[in-house]
Design a protein around this motif. Structure first.
Motif, short mmCIF file in Angstrom:
data_model
loop_
_atom_site.label_atom_id
_atom_site.label_comp_id
_atom_site.label_asym_id
_atom_site.label_seq_id
_atom_site.Cartn_x
_atom_site.Cartn_y
_atom_site.Cartn_z
N SER C 146 0.86 -1.19 0.00
CA SER C 146 0.00 0.00 0.00
C SER C 146 0.90 1.24 0.00
O SER C 146 2.09 1.16 0.27
CB SER C 146 -0.89 0.01 1.23
OG SER C 146 -0.11 0.29 2.37
N GLY C 294 -10.21 0.63 3.27
CA GLY C 294 -11.04 0.23 2.14
C GLY C 294 -11.97 1.33 1.66
O GLY C 294 -12.92 1.08 0.94
N ARG C 295 -11.65 2.56 2.01
CA ARG C 295 -12.55 3.67 1.64
C ARG C 295 -12.49 3.96 0.15
O ARG C 295 -13.52 4.09 -0.51
CB ARG C 295 -12.16 4.92 2.43
CG ARG C 295 -12.32 4.72 3.92
CD ARG C 295 -11.55 5.77 4.69
NE ARG C 295 -10.12 5.69 4.40
CZ ARG C 295 -9.25 6.60 4.74
NH1 ARG C 295 -9.63 7.68 5.38
NH2 ARG C 295 -7.97 6.45 4.45
N ASP C 423 -11.83 12.01 -2.99
CA ASP C 423 -10.94 11.13 -2.24
C ASP C 423 -9.68 11.91 -1.89
O ASP C 423 -8.91 12.29 -2.77
CB ASP C 423 -10.60 9.91 -3.12
CG ASP C 423 -10.05 8.76 -2.29
OD1 ASP C 423 -9.78 8.97 -1.09
OD2 ASP C 423 -9.87 7.66 -2.85
#
Ligand SMILES: Nc1ncnc2c1ncn2[C@@H]1O[C@H](COP(=O)(O)OP(=O)(O)OP(=O)(O)O)[C@@H](O)[C@H]1O
Ligand SMILES: Nc1ncnc2c1ncn2[C@@H]1O[C@H](COP(=O)(O)OP(=O)(O)OP(=O)(O)O)[C@@H](O)[C@H]1O
Ligand SMILES: [Mg+2]
Ligand SMILES: [Mg+2]
Lengths: 317, 346, 497, 317
Positions: C146, C294-295, C423
């Protein structure tokens, strides 16, 4: 560069292409010193006709390269359409033959596009495959033997003139303006640049990336077919080896014209000028009777030098 | 002079010596020295458009042309390379016209495709001499041999040696190129009468050695019995011979039938490596140049004859296929001054 | 701290211009041994450019640099690294196909007999990762990590060098507060070893947490240098933008608003499950959570770039399971990505084209794209959002991050979405620009747009949202009304469920 | 894939290459059904020798492609070295000739590298330029006429065997292991992957990106020279057209072997298997006497299919 960027229209375009135009002007000046025959109308018309085949290929190639793709199959597509023209012109009618030949180009191009967009095969490989495949088809179709074309009307397409301008050059120039208009004024054209600049961003912005990719390869296939039309009508023959290696000439014209192989940057006007640069080089070397082997040295050196001179834009990657 | 000429890299001195060995110098004779047109000596430029310079046969043709040009100090050549591309050759010829040459000599990539270029030359009123492969349109003179009849001759010799039955493999010249097509047609014409001769497989030797080797190796693997290799080029025959020796099949006595007519090929026939070599001479360009000069000087071309295509032709005597019987008398009369490759089976 | 000692690194009159654009203008700067020296400033103030001069990526057009008193001019990163100046750059720069350990030692592999000493490399990498409390096997491919994990690897990589000077350009932008705290602990140890640290961040509270001194840059000039202990946030902001800020929040009454978006039991295998929520017209629904919760995946699933296994979505009452972003945008749902560089900007295209790409149809006049219409559109937003650039014809990659973000915001609005998913809309955006973006978002909802706001910044979520979803490990852990939400309640739900 | 990535060494390697190995196995099975001669030792040795030239080219090409570059000039470099070998073997000595031929390859490769790394010319264009230039040099050097090679020792290099294995194949396999070792175990090799994976990152990490780029093109040039050595010693002739078009075969072998054209991903073992796949296809088509025209169709289809089958990895872009 900044101060000009508001300046839409011709001036802006000229300014953006300054490097490549400069290269062209330089070459013309040098050429006219090297041969007093160079700057004559018949010779310039010659050059314009001579570059038409590769020039047309290069237009279609520009679309593909703008999306950061590449199309190695254009030479083979040209060959395939050439044998189709030859096979049908005298048997059926000129319009039908033209439709079939161009249709074959679009078809192979579409296959390329589907492979690239939906099967995820890298463009280099996909079109390398069709390079071999389409060439094989031309050989099988003709049994390896060239097919002569007898139709006089068809011959006129490749060899006639309108108002003193050779028809192949007219085809090239009309195509050029159509392509330029499509790239500049339609959402499709604009999206091509966006997709070449950043595919993921274009997709998230709602550009139908896959469909447009198929379209650019189909367009490239169409122009390869059109170049095949010029080829076969100029030469009155359908030979299965037609266009072998032209893909590299077309790519060279595109890149010398300032379009980036990494996508998103360039124009068909640049490509046209790139085509002229390469064509004029060949012409002036021929006019001066330079040793053919030495011509190869010049050709190699020219491509590299031209890209280097105007190169800043491509070094950006 | 000592200046090296384009492509061949030879000097006029070397070429003048070489001129003496050319086979057809007695045709359209022309004395050495400056060429006079209408009583004046001016610079004459002849454009030569060659199919390509990718094969020594083509370079040899040029040498015969250069050798003739060297004999006349006011005659110079512009030599262009068609790169086996009809479109390029078409362009080249138009560049020659633009350059203002006095005559064009061309050896076309593809016969029909050069029609527009040929017409353009004739429309300018320039003499047009066509060599080797013809164009079906008006021209000053065509000089060449037929690859079809030569293919027939070589094939006939093969049929004789095989006594009408056997298994052969074919290694062609570059697929789609006109001599490959014609040599193949000649062979097929003959084989049509001999059903007992079976063509096992065909491969594309591309005129050269390298691709012929793996092709022949694979054929040898696939077919335990091969009686002969019919190859369109000496180079490919050498490749096939190499494959035979590497496969340990020297003892099979596989026969070679080939084309090109180089001195090396003739030697290979003399020493028994090849059974027949189609004697396809490149030394016709000197005749062509003389024909162009005749025309410029306003002279009749004495032996020019009408034939079934527009324009005239000059018939050269058919060179017989070189076989073991006549190899000795042809020694040195072929083209190329390189040594034959040693037969790896010896 | 020894304020009088020779600086580790110093700059005098450092100047850098790109064409006519003076980006740095006579910057003076000192870094003392064992201090953390923060640099703050608006987007485009020249912070990263300054770093690039210090590390030899760019050559200065004027001024001089000294390293431990000796004149220094670095020919390139290799040169500066060789002399102990180690940089973590703003843009992540790992090689995705190499393993974590190879990335750490890329450029200075441990060798034995000319070949890479793999055992030594593994041991060292493991040690460095452990020090950062990062639980990643050193043989993992970097591309599989990530973003936050990648940043930790970057830090480990920096630590693998024998640093004399460590420069961190917005290292915390992609880290959550726990990870950031970990980094600060490490910085404190390094400080104690006498290493000089340059630290850049837009999070002003971090400056007060870790820095000893701070230098403020504005339009390429130093507007102030001070001991952190002597100044407050107000002082920083004043020096950065020349005026103060106050964040005001007005709570809305949403009880009588119609529902625009309904999401029921949405699931994507391996990413998230059982996600249900509603969004009212004119509402801002914040989605909070730790990095990796997990947004973004929910947002991607909504616009069809991630597969959905089950669940139901309706937009204004119509079924709204989209197969691609195009279909979503047509129906009025638009997603503005968190990853500006990778999937936001069209880097080598002009700002104008970047703004209009999402809805080119709107700029057709007589069937042709009208540059005039496009220019009018971008001029409009240039004013509203205060986009700073030379003109709409500049390639967007030449804009600072904050200004790029504003252009992308204009792009999102060109499709006139009913629901806009933002986002991390202010990631890497300076405090002034942030403020402008906030008030702009307010304006949008006032005009009736609904917004899903994904953010890792607690303050942002709290300040803007009407309601807040807290995600934890791919599930909704809590739904909080604005009135009941505060930092503690969110953290509790995000971390503990 | 993650669970295996700890597993360095053979097992990991096998697993990573599963796709391409599967393709090879499939092809071998099909081939042995199509011809009972296929699975014989002499035929397999034949295949191994037949692939050696392209295989060696492809090894060098792998280095270049790993950096996201491309080298179109390898065929021409091969041609140049071939005529140099031929020009010097009989005149001087075999070792000197070999040194000069390989040296020429390294030299042209270095020029490529300098153009790409320091002049910022895109690899496609730079090597397209040297493709033309080096070919021109070979023609000029020979005057277009092949130079025969008579030396027996030199002939042995290309045609001899050691323990039943053809020497060209030994050269290929030794080169393969040397390349694999360099790429796996040296800082240079790993940095090549890093540089291909993310050039900026590599530069910022202190990898001497430019020097390494020069090095990969020089390596590619060296292997092109080595392939030229095999070529000329096998065929005892130095022809200036040697290797025309081989660049595409070499690239195809690399890509079919699973190396990504976008850099950072792949291996020389994959390339070797890719080479074998292409070689076996040609072999089995020849063994079955398939028409050369139709062979082209197969070749085109194979490249695309092979990349598609094992393709997930390259679709990553
Ligand atoms: N390569 C370049 N060419 C032209 N202009 C540039 C270049 N790099 C930076 N700039 C300009 O220099 C200015 C300073 O940019 P820089 O990246 O240093 O800002 P920053 O302070 O790091 O901003 P941020 O907080 O957004 O990271 C900006 O206006 C930017 O547009
Ligand atoms: N490139 C990747 N490969 C594999 N897994 C990934 C990758 N990127 C993210 N993930 C995983 O996907 C999940 C969600 O990641 P992501 O960080 O995007 O979540 P998020 O909640 O959107 O966080 P944020 O938006 O704060 O970054 C995590 O489990 C993460 O480890
Ligand atoms: Mg910055
Ligand atoms: Mg996210």
């Amino acid at each position: 560069m900044r101060s000009f960027s508001f300046n839409a229209g011709v001036l802006g375009e000229l300014h953006k292409r300054a490097g490549v135009i400069l290269a062209l002007v330089l070459l013309v000046v040098v050429a006219s010193f090297l041969s007093d025959r160079f700057l004559t109308v018949p010779n310039l018309m010659n050059v314009l006709r001579q570059v038409s085949i590769v020039g047309i290929l290069a237009l279609g190639m520009t679309f593909v390269i703008l999306t950061a793709g590449i199309d190695l199959s254009v030479g083979s597509i040209l060959g395939l359409s050439v044998v189709i023209f030859a096979g049908f012109v005298d048997q059926t009618s000129v319009p039908l033959a033209i439709a079939l030949g161009l249709g074959a180009g679009v078809l192979v191009g579409t296959v390329n596009g589907l492979g690239v967009a939906y099967a995820g095969i890298p463009p280099f490989i996909m079109t390398l495959g069709t390079l071999s495949f389409a060439r094989g088809l031309s050989f099988i179709y003709t049994g390896g033997t060239p097919v002569p074309i007898l139709d006089e009307g068809f011959f006129f397409i490749g060899n006639g003139s309108l108002l003193g301008v050779p028809i192949p050059s007219i085809i090239l120039i009309v195509s050029l303006f159509v392509c330029a208009a499509v790239l500049t004024f339609t959402p499709f054209g604009r999206s091509i640049y966006g997709l070449g600049s950043n595919e993921d961003a274009a997709r998230l912005s709602g550009v139908p990336v896959n469909r447009y990719k198929v379209a650019v390869y189909a367009i490239s296939g169409f122009f390869a077919g059109l170049a095949g039309l010029v080829y076969s009508s100029q030469l009155s023959i359908g030979t299965p080896i037609a266009g072998q290696g032209y893909e590299l000439d077309a790519i060279a014209a595109v890149v010398v014209g300032g379009t980036s192989l990494f996508g998103g940057k360039g124009s068909v006007f640049g490509t046209f000028i790139g085509t002229l640069i390469i064509g004029i080089l060949a012409n002036i070397l021929n006019l001066n009777g330079v040793d053919p082997f030495v011509q190869q040295l010049f050709k190699g050196a020219l491509i590299v030098t031209a890209v280097f001179i105007m190169g800043r834009s491509m070094r950006a990657r | 002079g000592q200046e090296r000429l384009p492509v061949s890299g030879k000097t006029c001195e070397e070429l003048t010596a070489f001129y003496e060995t050319l086979p057809f110098t007695d045709r359209l004779p022309l004395d050495a020295g400056p060429v006079e047109i209408d009583g004046e000596v001016r610079d004459i430029t002849i454009g030569f458009s060659q199919t390509a310079f990718n094969h020594p046969w083509r370079v040899s043709m040029l040498e015969s042309l250069q050798a003739e040009a060297c004999r006349h100090e006011n005659v110079s050549l512009i030599v262009l390379d068609g790169n086996v591309d009809v479109a390029k050759q078409n362009n080249d010829i138009r560049d020659l016209i633009a350059r203002g040459v006095d005559a064009v000599v061309m050896s076309p990539v593809e016969s029909a495709a050069l029609v527009p270029a040929a017409r353009a030359v004739m429309a300018e009123g320039l003499p047009l001499i066509v060599l080797d492969r013809d164009v079906p349109t008006e021209k000053t003179l065509f000089i060449g041999q037929s690859n079809v009849t030569m293919g027939e001759q070589v094939a006939r010799r093969m049929v004789e040696d095989l006594e009408g039955s056997g298994k052969i493999v074919v290694i062609t010249g570059l697929q789609g190129s006109s001599p490959a097509v014609d040599r193949d047609r000649g062979m097929r014409n003959v084989l049509a009468d001999y059903p007992e001769i079976e063509v096992l497989a065909v491969g594309d030797g591309q005129w050269i050695r390298e691709p012929a080797v793996p092709i022949m190796e694979d054929f040898l693997t696939a077919y335990p019995e091969i009686d002969a290799v019919f190859s369109h080029a000496e180079e490919s025959s050498w490749g096939a011979q190499l494959a035979i020796s590497r496969a340990g099949r020297c003892e099979d006595g596989i026969l070679h039938y080939t084309f090109d007519g180089s001195n090396a090929g003739f030697e290979a026939v003399a020493n028994g490596t090849f059974q027949a070599d189609g004697n396809y001479t490149p030394f016709i360009a000197d005749v062509g140049l003389r024909a162009a000069l005749y025309q410029l000087m306003g002279m009749e071309i004495p032996e020019a004859a009408d034939y079934d295509l527009p324009g005239k032709t000059l018939v050269l005597p058919d060179s017989p296929v070189v076989t073991p019987e006549n190899a000795a008398e042809w020694a040195g009369l072929g083209w190329g001054d390189f040594a034959p490759t040693p037969n790896p089976c010896r | 701290m020894d304020q009088t000692g020779t600086p580790m690194l110093s700059a005098r009159g450092l100047t850098k211009r790109f064409a006519a654009n003076v980006v740095l203008d006579g910057v003076d700067f000192d870094l003392l041994p064992g201090e953390v020296h923060a640099i703050v400033g608006e987007n485009g103030a020249g912070k990263s450019t300054f770093i690039k001069l210090l590390s030899g990526i760019y050559q200065p057009d004027g001024g001089e640099m000294r390293l431990e008193g000796a004149p220094a001019s670095f020919r390139g990163p290799q040169d500066s690294m060789g002399r102990g100046v180690i940089v973590i750059h703003q843009e992540l720069s790992l090689a995705p196909h190499l393993s974590v350990e190879e990335n750490i030692f890329l450029g200075h592999f441990p060798r034995r007999f000319g070949v890479i000493d793999r055992r030594h490399m593994r041991e060292e990498a493991t040690r460095l990762l452990q020090r950062l409390l990062v639980d990643i096997p050193p043989a993992t491919r970097a591309g599989d990590l990530s973003i936050a994990q990648q940043q930790m690897v970057e830090i480990a990589k920096a630590l693998s060098h024998d640093a004399r000077v460590l420069i961190l350009d917005e290292p915390t932008a992609v880290l959550d507060s726990d990870r950031a705290e970990l980094l600060f602990k490490v910085m404190e140890t390094l400080k104690a070893e006498g290493i000089g640290i340059v630290f850049i961040s837009h999070h002003l509270e971090e400056i007060f947490r870790i820095a000893d001194r701070v230098t403020v840059l504005r339009d390429g000039k130093v507007t102030g240098t001070a001991d952190v202990a002597d100044v407050d946030q107000e002082w920083l902001v004043r020096h950065m933008v020349g005026r103060g800020f106050s964040f005001e929040r007005v709570a809305q009454d949403l009880s009588d608003r119609e529902t625009v978006l309904v999401c029921e039991g949405l699931a994507s295998p391996g990413r998230f499950a059982d996600v249900s929520f509603t969004l009212a017209r004119g509402e801002i629904l914040g989605i909070a959570g730790l990095v990796g919760a997990g947004r973004s995946e929910i947002a991607r699933a909504l616009v069809g770039t991630l597969p959905v296994s089950s669940g139901k979505v309706t937009l204004e009452g119509r079924a709204a399971r989209f197969s691609n972003p195009r279909a979503a945008a047509r129906a009025g749902l638009y997603y503005l990505t968190e990853d500006r560089k990778a999937e936001g900007i069209l880097p080598n295209r002009p700002v104008r084209e970047n703004a209009t790409i999402a809805n080119l149809k709107a700029f057709l006049r007589n069937g042709l794209l009208s540059r005039r219409a496009e220019n009018r559109f971008i001029a409009d937003y240039t004013r509203q959002l205060d986009i700073r650039m030379a003109g709409p014809g500049v390639e967007i990659r030449n804009l600072s991050g904050g200004n790029q973000q504003k252009v992308l915001l204009a792009r999102a609005l060109s499709v006139r979405p009913k629901v806009l998913v933002l986002d991390e809309p202010t990631r890497g955006v300076d405090i002034g620009a942030k403020q402008e973006i906030y008030s702009f978002i307010r304006q949008l909802v006032d005009e009736g747009m609904s917004i899903l706001l994904i953010s890792s910044e607690m303050e942002e979520i709290l300040r803007l949202s009407d309601r807040i979803l807290v995600m934890r490990q791919g599930r909704i852990a809590a739904t909080l009304q604005h009135s009941e939400a505060d930092e503690a309640s969110i953290m509790r739900a995000a971390a503990l469920g």
